[in-house]
Design a protein around this motif. Structure first.
Motif, PDB file in Angstrom:
ATOM      1  N   ILE A 148      -6.075  -1.202 -17.897  1.00  0.00           N
ATOM      2  CA  ILE A 148      -6.614  -1.695 -16.621  1.00  0.00           C
ATOM      3  C   ILE A 148      -5.566  -1.585 -15.528  1.00  0.00           C
ATOM      4  CG2 ILE A 148      -7.392  -3.797 -15.440  1.00  0.00           C
ATOM      5  CD1 ILE A 148      -8.897  -4.471 -18.061  1.00  0.00           C
ATOM      6  N   ILE A 166      -5.373   2.027 -14.486  1.00  0.00           N
ATOM      7  CA  ILE A 166      -6.509   2.463 -13.660  1.00  0.00           C
ATOM      8  C   ILE A 166      -6.401   1.867 -12.252  1.00  0.00           C
ATOM      9  CG2 ILE A 166      -9.009   2.228 -13.359  1.00  0.00           C
ATOM     10  CD1 ILE A 166      -9.153   2.407 -16.462  1.00  0.00           C
ATOM     11  N   LEU A 167      -6.078   0.600 -12.157  1.00  0.00           N
ATOM     12  CA  LEU A 167      -5.952  -0.014 -10.831  1.00  0.00           C
ATOM     13  C   LEU A 167      -4.779   0.584 -10.054  1.00  0.00           C
ATOM     14  CD1 LEU A 167      -6.749  -3.765 -11.568  1.00  0.00           C
ATOM     15  CD2 LEU A 167      -8.121  -2.138 -10.285  1.00  0.00           C
ATOM     16  N   ARG A 184      -5.198   7.971   0.892  1.00  0.00           N
ATOM     17  CA  ARG A 184      -6.323   8.171   1.795  1.00  0.00           C
ATOM     18  C   ARG A 184      -6.069   7.513   3.147  1.00  0.00           C
ATOM     19  NH1 ARG A 184     -10.490  11.365   2.920  1.00  0.00           N
ATOM     20  NH2 ARG A 184     -12.127  10.245   3.976  1.00  0.00           N
ATOM     21  N   ILE A 185      -5.503   6.297   3.104  1.00  0.00           N
ATOM     22  CA  ILE A 185      -5.225   5.564   4.333  1.00  0.00           C
ATOM     23  C   ILE A 185      -4.131   6.282   5.130  1.00  0.00           C
ATOM     24  CG2 ILE A 185      -4.262   3.405   5.239  1.00  0.00           C
ATOM     25  CD1 ILE A 185      -5.626   1.992   2.858  1.00  0.00           C
ATOM     26  N   VAL A 200      -4.350   6.289  -4.875  1.00  0.00           N
ATOM     27  CA  VAL A 200      -5.260   7.221  -4.206  1.00  0.00           C
ATOM     28  C   VAL A 200      -5.734   6.620  -2.875  1.00  0.00           C
ATOM     29  CG1 VAL A 200      -7.492   8.369  -4.368  1.00  0.00           C
ATOM     30  CG2 VAL A 200      -5.989   8.313  -6.335  1.00  0.00           C
ATOM     31  N   THR A 201      -6.023   5.312  -2.860  1.00  0.00           N
ATOM     32  CA  THR A 201      -6.472   4.666  -1.620  1.00  0.00           C
ATOM     33  C   THR A 201      -5.360   4.692  -0.573  1.00  0.00           C
ATOM     34  OG1 THR A 201      -7.843   3.207  -2.958  1.00  0.00           O
ATOM     35  CG2 THR A 201      -7.530   2.575  -0.680  1.00  0.00           C
ATOM     36  N   PHE A 219      -5.971   3.779  -8.653  1.00  0.00           N
ATOM     37  CA  PHE A 219      -6.892   3.476  -7.555  1.00  0.00           C
ATOM     38  C   PHE A 219      -6.125   3.123  -6.286  1.00  0.00           C
ATOM     39  CE2 PHE A 219     -10.210   1.755  -5.099  1.00  0.00           C
ATOM     40  CZ  PHE A 219      -9.927   0.453  -4.750  1.00  0.00           C
ATOM     41  N   VAL A 252      -4.746  11.121   9.864  1.00  0.00           N
ATOM     42  CA  VAL A 252      -4.206  10.068  10.716  1.00  0.00           C
ATOM     43  C   VAL A 252      -2.933  10.559  11.402  1.00  0.00           C
ATOM     44  CG1 VAL A 252      -3.245   7.740  10.759  1.00  0.00           C
ATOM     45  CG2 VAL A 252      -5.191   8.249   9.292  1.00  0.00           C
TER      46      VAL A 252
END
Lengths: 164, 134
Positions: free
Chosen positions: B36, B39-40, B50-51, B46-47, B43, B56
């Protein structure tokens, strides 16, 4: 725990991992769709536009309304701006003393005044907030060239449309 | 005879069974926690990417350059180094009243508009771009 129990426990573990993965990816994709990071510089553009226009219309702090009228052009064209460069802007210059307004010069899309009023009212909602136009309102003391020089104020208002 | 043997060994067997059961549960919990967290972690990574993405940084560069051109007077020039804090700047163009900046291989399709009564040009040098206002 016997062997059957252990394999069942393994299957549950895989299920949990898949569930966490699915939830993570769902959150990521939803946030990617709705996450729209826009840096707004419209207010800064309005301020710069106002200063550039004042420098153009009243160079060295002297405003000559007669030469402006004689040119027969709008303020944007008088200041050398193309239509493509100025289409996003609305400019209003109110020339007056302490008591009365002597003259008012306007150029650009007057509909932006109406849009600006909506954003200043209770009708503004969060969903349209990012489309709020840039705004600047300032006062510039200048000398009005007439028969003699007179101290007046130029109230400059600039509204910048959002780029869509 | 066998029953006596079984009875004699019963506490040891029970103890071993208990230990295996506890060790087994702990093993499963640790494996699940590691999975877990992994995986987090993926996550969040990747986020964060993205930000803090190229779009940007491209936006930042385009708008900064546009504002500089807006406030510039004739004779001014601005240097933008290719190795930039916002990434590697591949190309800068000023055409049709818009500034286009390509960052880290991401081309600019829309650009950002500027206003200037002067001529704006961009000259590429080996390690930088020079935006001239004339």
């Amino acid at each position: 725990m016997n062997n059957k129990g252990q394999s069942g426990s393994g299957i549950i573990t895989i299920y949990r991992v898949l569930a966490v993965s699915a939830i993570s990816f769902t959150i990521f994709f939803l946030s990617s769709m709705f996450y729209d990071y826009e840096i707004s510089v419209k207010d800064s553009e309005a301020l710069i536009f106002a200063r550039q226009t004042v420098d153009c219309v009243a160079p060295n702090g002297i405003l000559d309304l007669d030469s402006l009228r004689e040119s027969g052009e709008g303020i944007f064209a008088f200041c050398g701006l193309d239509e493509s460069e100025s289409e996003r802007f609305f400019l209003s210059i109110s020339v007056g003393g302490s008591a009365e307004e002597i003259d008012r010069l306007v150029d650009g899309d007057e509909g932006l005044e109406w849009v600006q009023k909506i954003y200043g009212s209770e009708f503004k909602t969060e969903s349209v907030k990012k489309y709020e136009p840039g705004y600047y309102n300032g006062v510039f003391p200048v000398l009005l060239k007439d028969d003699s020089y007179k101290d007046v104020e130029m109230r400059v208002e600039v509204i910048v449309k959002d780029e869509i | 005879m066998e029953n006596k043997k079984n009875i004699k060994n019963a506490p040891v067997i029970n103890f071993k069974n208990k230990m295996n059961k506890r060790g087994s549960i702990l093993n499963k919990v640790i494996v699940q926690i590691i999975l877990i967290v992994f995986i987090l972690g993926m996550f969040l990574w990747v986020t964060a990417d993205r930000i803090n993405n190229r779009g940007v940084r491209q936006q930042v560069l385009e708008k900064e350059i546009a504002l500089l051109v807006d406030s510039a007077v004739s004779g001014m020039s601005f240097e933008i180094y290719k190795l930039n804090v916002n990434g590697i700047v591949n190309n800068i163009e000023a055409k049709n009243g818009n500034i286009f900046v390509s960052v880290d291989g991401l081309s600019s399709l829309k650009g950002y508009s500027y206003f200037s009564k002067y001529d704006v040009s961009v000259i590429e040098e080996p390690n930088k771009f020079v935006v001239k206002v004339e």
